[in-house]
Design a protein around this motif. Structure first.
Motif, short mmCIF file in Angstrom:
data_model
loop_
_atom_site.label_atom_id
_atom_site.label_comp_id
_atom_site.label_asym_id
_atom_site.label_seq_id
_atom_site.Cartn_x
_atom_site.Cartn_y
_atom_site.Cartn_z
N LYS A 126 10.21 -2.89 3.13
CA LYS A 126 11.74 -2.43 2.25
C LYS A 126 11.62 -4.76 1.63
N THR A 127 11.19 -5.16 2.39
CA THR A 127 10.98 -6.77 2.16
C THR A 127 9.86 -6.63 1.42
N HIS A 179 -4.56 -4.94 4.21
CA HIS A 179 -4.50 -5.77 6.00
C HIS A 179 -6.08 -5.98 6.03
N GLY A 182 1.00 -1.22 -0.28
CA GLY A 182 -0.19 -0.05 0.24
C GLY A 182 0.74 0.93 -0.02
N GLY A 195 9.66 -1.65 8.27
CA GLY A 195 8.29 -1.56 8.79
C GLY A 195 7.58 -0.96 7.76
P1 ATP Z 1 12.39 -4.20 8.39
O1 ATP Z 1 13.34 -2.42 7.90
O2 ATP Z 1 12.42 -3.74 10.05
O3 ATP Z 1 13.24 -4.51 7.79
P2 ATP Z 1 10.91 -3.50 6.70
O4 ATP Z 1 10.89 -1.83 5.58
O5 ATP Z 1 11.69 -4.53 5.91
O6 ATP Z 1 11.24 -3.00 7.34
P3 ATP Z 1 8.54 -5.10 5.93
O7 ATP Z 1 9.19 -6.45 6.71
O8 ATP Z 1 8.17 -4.74 4.48
O9 ATP Z 1 9.58 -3.55 6.37
O10 ATP Z 1 7.00 -5.08 6.64
C1 ATP Z 1 6.66 -5.47 7.63
C2 ATP Z 1 5.61 -6.17 7.70
O11 ATP Z 1 5.01 -4.60 7.67
C3 ATP Z 1 4.89 -6.03 5.64
O12 ATP Z 1 5.16 -7.86 6.23
C4 ATP Z 1 3.58 -5.71 6.06
O13 ATP Z 1 2.72 -6.90 6.37
C5 ATP Z 1 3.36 -4.91 6.59
N1 ATP Z 1 4.10 -3.26 5.75
C6 ATP Z 1 5.17 -2.74 5.46
N2 ATP Z 1 5.25 -1.81 5.05
C7 ATP Z 1 3.54 -2.22 4.17
C8 ATP Z 1 2.91 -1.38 2.67
N3 ATP Z 1 3.70 -0.58 2.46
N4 ATP Z 1 1.76 -1.61 2.77
C9 ATP Z 1 1.27 -3.76 3.03
N5 ATP Z 1 2.22 -3.97 4.41
C10 ATP Z 1 3.64 -3.18 4.59
#
Ligand code: ATP
Length: 267
Positions: A64-65, A197, A20, A61
């Motif tokens: 990025k992943t 979500h 999103g 969060g």
């Molecule tokens: P980190 O630095 O902690 O690894 P990150 O940026 O990689 O953080 P993600 O692992 O991608 O964060 O996000 C964690 C969870 O939060 C995802 O599995 C998802 O469910 C939710 N989430 C985060 N960002 C979004 C988004 N933009 N849209 C939808 N869900 C999201």
């Protein structure tokens, strides 16, 4: 739904619709990674090399992943993950070995994406906290990325919350020379993430996602995901007294009647 899961073949099952509020960032990622992987001839025609490494940076969060997984899924690429802190905790010499193995695996299963989470823990700025092990691991990573030149169909995506803490050698041309900031979502972004979500949830009619989006300033994607899950659990707790654990199945009418209400989000 199913965001974050992995298919049996090493290709994640996250789709672009599961993300999103990051349309512009996703468009950039697609141009840098999906386009050259799908149509290398475009880059040959233009006489330019597609990026080997893309650095996603921003607070924890924020997705990025998720973006890395979605791109891999969308181009049907194999997905290899390296966790920065985990690889640094290996015994002497094992970190380099494991990096090499991951890159070999990616090459064998190309097209592939190698995802390095928390790159800053592998590659802090030289001199700062960088000791002998860090120096050797960075050198190994640089040499593996330099070696990708001829391979072409392996791209490295790295993520970090601390872009300034990364060894500048890794940010030069031919390495992680493209950077995309993944920021904290604004109100529209939060609305889209809420929609993602709550997509599979039976929401009561009164639930107003706009007002939640308005009132969750500072929430990142991961926070919004927990908010939605917690709301669903609250809805479950409300019907819990009516559920007979001994029964073979839940009464269909009761099941159908479950709604996630406005109050469930606020508790
Ligand atoms: P980190 O630095 O902690 O690894 P990150 O940026 O990689 O953080 P993600 O692992 O991608 O964060 O996000 C964690 C969870 O939060 C995802 O599995 C998802 O469910 C939710 N989430 C985060 N960002 C979004 C988004 N933009 N849209 C939808 N869900 C999201």
């Amino acid at each position: 739904a199913g965001a974050g899961g992995e298919g049996g073949d090493g290709t994640p099952n996250v789709a672009y619709e599961d993300i999103g509020g990051l349309d512009r960032e996703l468009e950039q990622v697609r141009e840098m990674i999906e386009l050259p992987m799908r149509h290398p001839e475009l880059f040959q025609q233009l006489g330019i090399e597609p990026p080997k490494g893309v650095l996603l940076h921003g607070p924890p969060g924020t997705g990025k992943t998720l973006i890395a997984k979605a791109v891999a899924n969308e181009i049907d690429a194999n997905f290899q993950t390296i966790s920065g802190p985990e690889i640094m905790s290996k015994y002497y010499g094992e970190s380099e070995e494991q990096l090499r193995e991951v890159f070999d695996e990616a090459e064998e299963n190309a097209p592939a994406i190698v995802f390095i989470d928390e790159l800053d823990s592998i590659a802090p700025k030289r001199g700062e906290t960088q000791g002998d092990v860090e120096r050797r691991v960075v050198a190994q990573l640089l040499s593996l990325m330099d070696g990708l030149e001829e391979r072409g169909d392996v791209t490295v995506i790295a993520a970090t919350n601390r872009v300034d803490a990364i060894d500048p050698a890794l940010r030069r041309g031919g390495r992680f020379d493209r950077e995309i900031e993944i920021g904290v979502p604004d109100q529209d972004g939060r609305k889209e993430i809420l929609q993602v979500h709550t997509r599979g949830m039976p929401l009561a009619d009164e639930v107003d996602l706009d007002s939640f989006a308005e009132n969750t300033h500072g929430f990142v994607g991961a926070d919004i995901e927990s908010l939605a899950k917690e709301a669903a659990m609250n809805a479950l707790r409300r019907v819990r007294p009516e559920i007979d654990l001994e029964a073979d199945e839940i009464d269909a009418e009761l099941l159908e009647s479950i709604r996630v209400t406005e109050r469930d989000f606020k508790e």
